[in-house]
Design a protein around this motif. Structure first.
Motif, PDB file in Angstrom:
ATOM      1  N   PRO A 245       0.838  -1.194   0.000  1.00 23.67           N
ATOM      2  CA  PRO A 245       0.000   0.000   0.000  1.00 23.67           C
ATOM      3  C   PRO A 245       0.877   1.250   0.000  1.00 23.67           C
ATOM      4  O   PRO A 245       1.904   1.305   0.689  1.00 23.67           O
ATOM      5  N   LEU A 246       0.488   2.243  -0.776  1.00 21.28           N
ATOM      6  CA  LEU A 246       1.308   3.451  -0.906  1.00 21.28           C
ATOM      7  C   LEU A 246       1.390   4.228   0.405  1.00 21.28           C
ATOM      8  O   LEU A 246       2.265   5.083   0.558  1.00 21.28           O
ATOM      9  N   VAL A 247       0.501   3.921   1.334  1.00 30.30           N
ATOM     10  CA  VAL A 247       0.495   4.620   2.630  1.00 30.30           C
ATOM     11  C   VAL A 247       1.479   4.007   3.618  1.00 30.30           C
ATOM     12  O   VAL A 247       1.537   4.420   4.777  1.00 30.30           O
ATOM     13  N   ILE A 248       2.275   3.035   3.202  1.00 28.82           N
ATOM     14  CA  ILE A 248       3.247   2.418   4.093  1.00 28.82           C
ATOM     15  C   ILE A 248       4.181   3.490   4.667  1.00 28.82           C
ATOM     16  O   ILE A 248       4.554   4.442   3.985  1.00 28.82           O
ATOM     17  N   THR A 249       4.547   3.346   5.936  1.00 25.43           N
ATOM     18  CA  THR A 249       5.420   4.322   6.592  1.00 25.43           C
ATOM     19  C   THR A 249       6.875   3.857   6.538  1.00 25.43           C
ATOM     20  O   THR A 249       7.168   2.697   6.246  1.00 25.43           O
ATOM     21  N   LYS A 250       7.786   4.770   6.870  1.00 26.25           N
ATOM     22  CA  LYS A 250       9.204   4.403   6.936  1.00 26.25           C
ATOM     23  C   LYS A 250       9.424   3.284   7.944  1.00 26.25           C
ATOM     24  O   LYS A 250      10.196   2.355   7.699  1.00 26.25           O
ATOM     25  N   GLU A 251       8.740   3.364   9.090  1.00 29.38           N
ATOM     26  CA  GLU A 251       8.904   2.348  10.132  1.00 29.38           C
ATOM     27  C   GLU A 251       8.427   0.988   9.643  1.00 29.38           C
ATOM     28  O   GLU A 251       9.048  -0.045   9.917  1.00 29.38           O
ATOM     29  N   GLU A 252       7.314   0.971   8.903  1.00 29.40           N
ATOM     30  CA  GLU A 252       6.801  -0.293   8.376  1.00 29.40           C
ATOM     31  C   GLU A 252       7.724  -0.857   7.294  1.00 29.40           C
ATOM     32  O   GLU A 252       7.891  -2.072   7.183  1.00 29.40           O
ATOM     33  N   ILE A 253       8.330   0.021   6.499  1.00 30.13           N
ATOM     34  CA  ILE A 253       9.301  -0.433   5.500  1.00 30.13           C
ATOM     35  C   ILE A 253      10.496  -1.076   6.193  1.00 30.13           C
ATOM     36  O   ILE A 253      10.958  -2.162   5.800  1.00 30.13           O
ATOM     37  N   LYS A 254      10.987  -0.446   7.239  1.00 29.78           N
ATOM     38  CA  LYS A 254      12.127  -0.994   7.969  1.00 29.78           C
ATOM     39  C   LYS A 254      11.784  -2.335   8.609  1.00 29.78           C
ATOM     40  O   LYS A 254      12.572  -3.286   8.554  1.00 29.78           O
ATOM     41  N   GLU A 255      10.584  -2.425   9.196  1.00 29.41           N
ATOM     42  CA  GLU A 255      10.136  -3.687   9.797  1.00 29.41           C
ATOM     43  C   GLU A 255      10.056  -4.784   8.741  1.00 29.41           C
ATOM     44  O   GLU A 255      10.537  -5.912   8.941  1.00 29.41           O
TER      45      GLU A 255
END
Length: 394
Positions: A371-381
């Motif tokens: 989803p384009l709404v993914i956050t930086k923290e979620e990308i790192k996780e």
């Protein structure tokens, strides 16, 4: 019988090895199983949930519409506010000449309509598509698909179809005055995220103009902000004669469209009249959800951040087993040595709570289309878990 048994007993299966993940609820980036399992969704239901699962503004738009009416009449007869407002919103994202919208239920159906329209308008029968293209699974869309493995069991398909190599400029000489249309993914998806140059697309546009051939661009996966612009063709300084979209269009609801000029689309009205028909196309609830999705993408600074998020994935996904990361925005491909190496990594990542996938025509590569709404923290996780899945030893 439990859900698992019912799934296997009564739902038609598409493979002998479905993922068999049971989902009870989904919200934002996450899907939840019946026993508290949590999965970070990195494929968006294959490019569908661009604004995340169950975005509150999408849900509210659907609820508001359900309080008014559901299906009223086959497409194109009654004036329905969700359809007219959605068509206007779509046209406002597009350049002049793409001002007429035909709403359908899916990407495959949109491709079918686009192919019919090209033949009807041009009075020609030849269609050119690309090797390893994917445009859907119905007979017409399968005919213009570019991988024989998925086609051979269903022949004979549509006649008059030929294939060129995506991005190979010399192949454009195959486009002639007998060609009704060239249909092409702006970014090849199931081939493993293949990107062509701006000069190639400009040469393609020029050749179509010289031969009177319609250019159909398929943005079923690449549209609605996925590549870092609202439409992927905006990267290349051209525009199609017919644009096809679906997937990320509906905020999780089924909807698709093919879009052209009023002059071209007008050929469906006569000889024969009702030249293309759909019962449920532009369903009011799906149209309301789609309009809400467009507004979210435009108002919440989502598309502008796509490239930064894609670059973060590329920065973090570094490992000796990763051969290459290809992308156009958040339409991403992580290449490994082979399917035999990749499949256990995908399976382990799912066990660890991250859902990825592979590509139909590129099974040595991991699909990432969060989803384009993914956050930086979620990308790192997510990247941390993928790297752990690569390193895991049973």
């Amino acid at each position: 019988m439990h859900n698992r048994q019912l799934f296997l007993s009564h739902l038609a299966q598409t493979t002998d090895f479905p993922l068999m993940i049971e989902i009870e609820k989904a919200e934002g980036l996450y899907m939840y199983g019946p026993n508290g399992e949590r999965y970070l969704d990195l494929i968006s239901g294959i490019g569908v949930s661009n604004v995340g699962h169950r975005h509150p503004k999408v849900l509210q738009a659907m609820k508001d519409q359900m309080d008014k009416y559901l299906h009223l009449m086959v497409y194109g007869e009654y004036i329905q506010t969700p359809q007219t407002q959605l068509a206007e919103a779509l046209v406002q994202t597009l350049p002049d000449g793409l001002d007429n919208v035909y709403l359908v239920n899916s990407g495959s159906e949109a491709v079918e309509g686009a192919l019919k329209l090209a033949k009807r308008y041009s009075n020609r029968r030849g269609i050119i598509s690309c090797v390893n293209a994917y445009h859907g699974s119905s007979h017409g869309s399968l005919s213009v698909g570019g991988n024989e493995i998925f086609k051979r069991a269903y022949r004979p398909l549509l006649p008059g179809i030929s294939h060129i190599h995506f991005g190979k400029e010399e192949d454009l000489e195959d486009i002639t005055t007998d060609t009704a249309a060239v249909i092409m993914e702006t970014v090849q998806g199931e081939a493993g995220i293949r990107v062509a140059s701006e000069s190639y697309f400009k040469a393609l546009r020029k050749k179509c103009d010289e031969t009177g051939t319609l250019l159909i661009l398929d943005e079923i996966q690449a549209g609605f902000g996925r590549t870092g612009k609202f439409w992927a063709f905006e990267h290349y300084g051209i525009q199609p004669d017919i644009l096809v979209c679906a997937k990320g269009m509906g905020g999780g609801m089924p909807i698709g469209a093919f879009i052209s000029s009023k002059e071209i689309m007008g050929h469906f009205k006569n000889d024969p009249l009702l030249g293309h028909i759909t019962t449920f196309g532009g369903h009011p609830v799906s149209a309301a959800a789609s309009l809400a999705t467009i507004k979210i993408l435009q108002e919440e600074n989502i598309v502008e951040l796509v490239e930064m998020k894609a670059n973060l994935f590329k920065e973090l996904l570094v490992h000796p087993k990763i051969k290459e990361v290809r992308n156009k925005g958040l339409l991403m491909c992580v290449a490994f040595e082979s399917f035999e190496e990749l499949k256990p990594i995908i399976d382990r990542a799912i066990e660890m709570g991250v859902v990825t996938d592979w590509f139909l025509f590129c099974d040595d590569s991991m699909r990432l289309a969060p989803p384009l709404v993914i956050t930086k923290e979620e990308i790192k996780e997510a990247c941390e878990i993928i790297l752990k899945a690569i390193e895991y030893k049973a």
